[in-house]
Write a protein that holds these residues in place. Structure first.
Motif, mmCIF file in Angstrom:
data_model
loop_
_atom_site.group_PDB
_atom_site.id
_atom_site.type_symbol
_atom_site.label_atom_id
_atom_site.label_comp_id
_atom_site.label_asym_id
_atom_site.label_seq_id
_atom_site.Cartn_x
_atom_site.Cartn_y
_atom_site.Cartn_z
ATOM 1 N N LEU A 169 -70.292 -26.658 -14.406
ATOM 2 C CA LEU A 169 -69.924 -27.203 -15.711
ATOM 3 C C LEU A 169 -68.414 -27.439 -15.757
ATOM 4 C CD1 LEU A 169 -70.996 -27.647 -18.712
ATOM 5 C CD2 LEU A 169 -70.350 -25.255 -19.095
ATOM 6 N N THR A 170 -67.976 -28.482 -16.453
ATOM 7 C CA THR A 170 -66.555 -28.645 -16.778
ATOM 8 C C THR A 170 -66.434 -28.737 -18.295
ATOM 9 O OG1 THR A 170 -66.746 -31.038 -16.443
ATOM 10 C CG2 THR A 170 -65.810 -29.764 -14.668
ATOM 11 N N ASN A 171 -65.620 -27.868 -18.849
ATOM 12 C CA ASN A 171 -65.475 -27.799 -20.305
ATOM 13 C C ASN A 171 -64.020 -27.541 -20.677
ATOM 14 O OD1 ASN A 171 -66.168 -27.622 -23.034
ATOM 15 N ND2 ASN A 171 -66.499 -25.416 -22.916
ATOM 16 N N PRO A 172 -63.352 -28.548 -21.264
ATOM 17 C CA PRO A 172 -63.792 -29.912 -21.565
ATOM 18 C C PRO A 172 -64.131 -30.689 -20.287
ATOM 19 C CG PRO A 172 -61.817 -29.372 -22.820
ATOM 20 C CD PRO A 172 -61.995 -28.284 -21.804
ATOM 21 N N LYS A 214 -63.533 -27.697 -31.033
ATOM 22 C CA LYS A 214 -63.032 -26.367 -30.686
ATOM 23 C C LYS A 214 -63.554 -25.950 -29.325
ATOM 24 C CE LYS A 214 -62.559 -21.647 -32.525
ATOM 25 N NZ LYS A 214 -62.696 -21.029 -31.204
ATOM 26 N N TYR A 215 -62.652 -25.498 -28.499
ATOM 27 C CA TYR A 215 -63.034 -24.964 -27.193
ATOM 28 C C TYR A 215 -63.668 -23.586 -27.344
ATOM 29 C CZ TYR A 215 -62.376 -22.338 -22.863
ATOM 30 O OH TYR A 215 -62.557 -21.525 -21.769
ATOM 31 N N VAL A 216 -64.765 -23.374 -26.632
ATOM 32 C CA VAL A 216 -65.455 -22.078 -26.620
ATOM 33 C C VAL A 216 -65.608 -21.638 -25.161
ATOM 34 C CG1 VAL A 216 -67.549 -20.809 -27.220
ATOM 35 C CG2 VAL A 216 -66.731 -22.653 -28.717
ATOM 36 N N PRO A 217 -65.037 -20.506 -24.775
ATOM 37 C CA PRO A 217 -65.248 -20.018 -23.407
ATOM 38 C C PRO A 217 -66.721 -19.643 -23.199
ATOM 39 C CG PRO A 217 -63.444 -18.845 -24.511
ATOM 40 C CD PRO A 217 -64.176 -19.614 -25.565
ATOM 41 N N ILE A 218 -67.266 -19.986 -22.054
ATOM 42 C CA ILE A 218 -68.662 -19.676 -21.763
ATOM 43 C C ILE A 218 -68.893 -18.160 -21.778
ATOM 44 C CG2 ILE A 218 -68.293 -19.679 -19.258
ATOM 45 C CD1 ILE A 218 -71.453 -20.908 -21.097
#
Length: 386
Positions: A169-172, A214-218
């Motif tokens: 996964l890449t987030n963002p 909003k960024y959320v850490p996995i």
């Protein structure tokens, strides 16, 4: 403190990959580059001051990363920006995010196993999967007009296959700029848990998120069968100093990573200046928000530019990253002709989407002064005007 993102800094003759070696990507050196993912912004003053202070000491010996200052810089950053609890004992240094990804691919799968990814995707992922003798299992994201919607049915089908061991996964997300929501991450984690798929999350663009997203850490969602790989380098423009980190909540997996890091690759010492930059970067409270606002304004400039043209090129400002993913699928020129015109007539270097899995797009790095961006847009107009 106010930062001047309009400042133009000449990066030529610094061995810059983007500027001095533009010909490697575009065949010509006389192009204005919007390519590799670093920025044209000066690092914050406190990073520069920290490095200069360290350089005053004339010995650069082997240096320990496993120290309270390094680890607390990371835990405090996640706490203050995301209200997330990261424990010191979950953290390890790594020379690069891609090194971490490659290590966990080898740790959590065997040759011939599949790695699921959302496509289009960061071009380095292709090699890191294929060269490690794993099989790419692509899952196409939707388009910008539906928030790059996840095809959940396809994801479940891929995850349920016996050979699928990892979701990368890449987030963002690079290159689309999608920021995965809390509910999407919950559903992803649930699917991966059901089918025993390990999650590797590359969160290197974590700070470059545009409101109201909003960024959320996995690791807020799940603490088993997961690793979060990150660095301050994209946000603070320090990739040349070398350094990243992982967040791995499971002790046995962290120990396995230490075997990869130290036992197999003898990487027990940190880059001194990379570590100093990391500590200083995450002590800065002003730079990120100002830089993100500036980059978002650049995105809106591009959106406005293409909306007024008749080339059938479409762009919607993304949710995050400083990468503009520009839709040229209905353009009056095919992708090869478009690249030829941009490079030879417009004198601008913009990455073809072919590198990321879809030749119907362009990926344009807009982390630069507005004056450079405007010159680039003038070049695009020059290239596409008879």
């Amino acid at each position: 403190m106010q930062y001047d993102f309009d400042q133009v800094i000449d990066r030529h003759n610094t061995y810059s990959t983007q500027w001095d070696y533009a010909a490697d990507r575009f065949g010509k050196s006389d192009v204005l580059p919007f390519s590799i993912s670093d920025t044209d912004f000066a690092v914050p003053n406190n990073i520069q001051e920290s490095l200069m202070k360290r350089i005053e000491h004339p010995i650069y010996g082997y240096t320990r990363w496993n120290n309270p200052a390094y680890k607390s810089s990371i835990t405090n950053w996640f706490r203050d920006r995301d209200n997330s609890i990261i424990k010191d004992e979950w953290i390890s240094y790594s020379p690069s995010v891609v090194f971490s990804i490659a290590s966990f691919i080898r740790m959590k799968s065997k040759p011939g196993d599949s790695v699921a990814v959302f496509t289009p995707m960061y071009d380095a992922f292709y090699n890191v999967i294929i060269q490690n003798e794993r099989v790419l299992a692509p899952i196409s994201l939707g388009n910008a007009y539906d928030n790059y919607k996840i095809d959940w049915d396809t994801l479940i089908t891929v995850a349920a296959q016996e050979k699928t061991k990892i979701l990368l996964l890449t987030n963002p997300h690079n290159p689309t700029g999608k920021v995965f929501s809390h509910s999407e991450l919950e559903k992803l984690a649930d699917i991966c848990s059901t089918y025993h798929v390990f999650i590797i999350s590359d969160d290197i663009h974590r700070d470059i998120v545009f409101k109201p997203n909003k960024y959320v850490p996995i690791t807020d969602i799940v603490q088993q069968n997961v690793v979060l790989c990150c660095s301050c380098s994209k946000t603070f423009n320090t990739p040349g100093l070398i350094g990243s980190y992982i967040i791995e909540p499971e002790e046995h997996l962290l120990n396995d990573f230490f075997v990869e890091l130290k036992g197999k690759n003898a990487l027990s010492s940190v880059s001194i200046l990379g570590m100093e930059a990391q500590i200083a970067a995450y002590a800065n409270k002003d730079y990120v928000d100002q830089m993100v606002k500036y980059v978002y304004k650049n995105m809106l400039v591009i959106e406005d530019f293409f909306s007024k043209k008749s080339w059938n090129i479409n762009f919607v400002a993304p949710q995050g990253t400083y990468l503009a993913w520009i839709d040229t699928r209905r353009c009056n020129f095919d992708s090869a002709k478009l690249q030829y015109l941009l490079i030879n007539k417009g004198k601008v270097g913009i990455m073809s989407g072919k590198n990321y899995g879809n030749s119907g797009f362009l990926r344009m790095n807009v982390a630069c002064p507005l004056s450079k961006l405007k010159k680039g847009l003038q070049g695009i107009e020059r290239a596409l005007t008879d």
